[in-house]
Design a protein around this motif. Sequence first.
Motif, PDB file in Angstrom:
ATOM      1  N   PRO A 122      -6.143   9.178  -6.328  1.00 18.94           N
ATOM      2  CA  PRO A 122      -7.407   8.465  -6.552  1.00 18.94           C
ATOM      3  C   PRO A 122      -7.747   7.535  -5.384  1.00 18.94           C
ATOM      4  N   ALA A 160       0.815  -1.216   0.000  1.00 21.14           N
ATOM      5  CA  ALA A 160       0.000   0.000   0.000  1.00 21.14           C
ATOM      6  C   ALA A 160       0.850   1.268   0.000  1.00 21.14           C
ATOM      7  N   GLY A 193      -7.980   4.546  -3.093  1.00 14.76           N
ATOM      8  CA  GLY A 193      -7.074   3.414  -2.941  1.00 14.76           C
ATOM      9  C   GLY A 193      -5.606   3.738  -3.195  1.00 14.76           C
ATOM     10  N   ALA A 194      -5.295   5.029  -3.305  1.00 10.74           N
ATOM     11  CA  ALA A 194      -3.916   5.422  -3.616  1.00 10.74           C
ATOM     12  C   ALA A 194      -2.983   5.176  -2.440  1.00 10.74           C
ATOM     13  N   GLU A 223      -9.800  13.802   4.333  1.00 13.48           N
ATOM     14  CA  GLU A 223     -11.042  14.196   3.667  1.00 13.48           C
ATOM     15  C   GLU A 223     -12.005  14.896   4.617  1.00 13.48           C
ATOM     16  N   HIS A 247     -10.541  15.173  -2.410  1.00 12.19           N
ATOM     17  CA  HIS A 247     -10.795  14.857  -3.811  1.00 12.19           C
ATOM     18  C   HIS A 247     -11.263  16.110  -4.545  1.00 12.19           C
ATOM     19  N   THR A 284      -3.700   5.211   4.341  1.00 15.03           N
ATOM     20  CA  THR A 284      -2.664   4.329   4.880  1.00 15.03           C
ATOM     21  C   THR A 284      -1.458   5.140   5.354  1.00 15.03           C
ATOM     22  N   LYS A 317      -3.514   7.192   0.609  1.00 14.61           N
ATOM     23  CA  LYS A 317      -3.523   8.415   1.429  1.00 14.61           C
ATOM     24  C   LYS A 317      -3.817   8.086   2.888  1.00 14.61           C
TER      25      LYS A 317
END
Lengths: 313, 253
Positions: free
Chosen positions: A43, A24, A45-46, A164, A196, A50, A48
């Motif tokens: 995007p 990851a 699942g990038a 976010e 986003h 994690t 971030k």
Amino acid sequence: MSAILQTIDLCKVYDKESGTAFEALKNVNLSIEAGEILALLGPNGAGKTTLISTLCGLVSPTSGTATVGGFDIVHDYRQARALIGLVPQEISLEPFEKLINTVKFSRGLFGKPRNDALIERILRQLSLWDKRNDRIMELSGGMKRRVLIAKALAHEPRVLFLDEPTAGVDVELRKDMWNIVADLKSDGVTIILTTHYIEEAEAIADRIGVINKGEILLVEGKAKLMARMGKKELRIDLQDPVASIPEGLARYHLALGNGGQSLTYSYDTRGERTGITGLLADVAAQGLVLADMETRQSTLEEIFTDLVREDAA
Amino acid sequence: MNFQAVKAIYIFEMTRFFRTMLQSLISPIISTSLYFVVFGAAIGSRIDQVDGVSYGAFIVPGLIMLTVMTQAISNASFGIYFPKFIGTIYELLSAPISFFEIVLGYVGAAATKALFIGGMILLTANLFVDLEILHPVAMVAFLVLTCLSFALFGFIIGIWAKNFEQLQLIPLLVITPLVFLGGSFYSISMLPPIWQTVTLFNPVVYLISGFRWAFFGTADVSIGVSLLAIGLFSGLCLGLIWWIFKTGYRLRS
Ligand SMILES: Nc1ncnc2c1ncn2[C@@H]1O[C@H](COP(=O)(O)OP(=O)(O)OP(=O)(O)O)[C@@H](O)[C@H]1O
Ligand SMILES: [Mg+2]
């Protein structure tokens, strides 16, 4: 200025329940200056969340190191974590508790003595003071997100992670949030946020980092990146198709499409002049008749795809 | 040592307890009363004294232990499972606190609740039978130790459990049988010899026996052995929790 947060070859491999391993984070090297605001874009699942979770102690790094305020996040976790505030992406709150109690709890958890005046100031700033005695479950989604922020601020962190923070938050509140971030910055708090919304990064960040598939693709000053992201396209639909782009329009580097029926012009909204007026005049001068026009801006996703493609090339 | 954090956790947990105090107290008190009616009055009237104590009084220590153990386990396991379930555990994991402080806060609160309920049971029991406590200090010490060690055990279950079913599983599958077979309602000496030996592998026997000694001065096993058993059990739990936090087992990915 000195780096308040630094990661060196930080890697995270998740061992999934299915038995497979998932990389990851891949050798993340980041250096963040004290007092700056970094927006982390990427995007779904990038990696971030994690990355943030690793720095905050929710996820154990597989290899590599990270320091916050000079303290190693694993070995000196007490000193490192005392500096950090985290607003998680998911809204997680005790539903039956009183708002004010959950905020006070957060302060205590970080080892700080009771300070009612400070808690009041934070709650007022977040327009939560009137709701202080409400149970969490009685609050709206946007209010709950603000409670998460209040909890994160309750122990006066020097580094604030906002994962976010404005997802599902109305326009007005989003502006409030930006003001809060600006206030914190003026107090010298370092802020790392993910979003986003490009306009959000544009509005508040000093630097922007782009992460994709666990790799940091770039970390760049906002102005520089915005210029790259400010590309717009104007599509002109013609009444009658043309076989090729007329000589007189060559300097606009148009692209011909849709069987000669449309012309596409790329321009930079941040340039001194967009060249649209000239283009339209020249199109008319060529005797071409317009059927329709449309402008579109590259979406964030497209910009990422571009970046990823550039990265691969 | 982050005392503020321990205090914060402890107070937060106790607030939850006092908010739902009526529910927390009413069910153990009612079930204890039922035990007295059924075991004490109905069956007890046909049983002579056990070890020189009336049957009604004889079962009091066992009943208190039964309640205290299940309460300590359920409070502690729920206390740590709930934040995991709703996601608020993120805050604990990101706070500048050690495993020991987390345990102290959660287990301390769970043990306090169990102790409180144990006290209420004792008071309830006093309504049904005449009680005289021979070694009050030892009685309280045993009670506190039991609360603490079983709260530790509950804490482990709470971290291990992935769903509410698992949360209930261990208490139902392991604790209830061990407590019932641990001499809550009878003296070990009343069993056939072979079962007396088997029973000695049940750790709960040592607790109930020790606790009963504090009340009446008679015990199935010696008091030293009882203390050793409870100490061993606590140590084992503490070791397991230390390992859990060191490896992040089911807490940190
Ligand atoms: N606990 C976990 N176990 C296994 N894989 C995980 C775990 N958490 C995240 N992942 C995987 O790691 C990758 C990165 O996830 P992460 O949550 O960091 O993405 P993100 O950039 O925050 O995405 P989003 O914008 O959707 O929030 C994803 O592919 C995700 O499936
Ligand atoms: Mg995320």
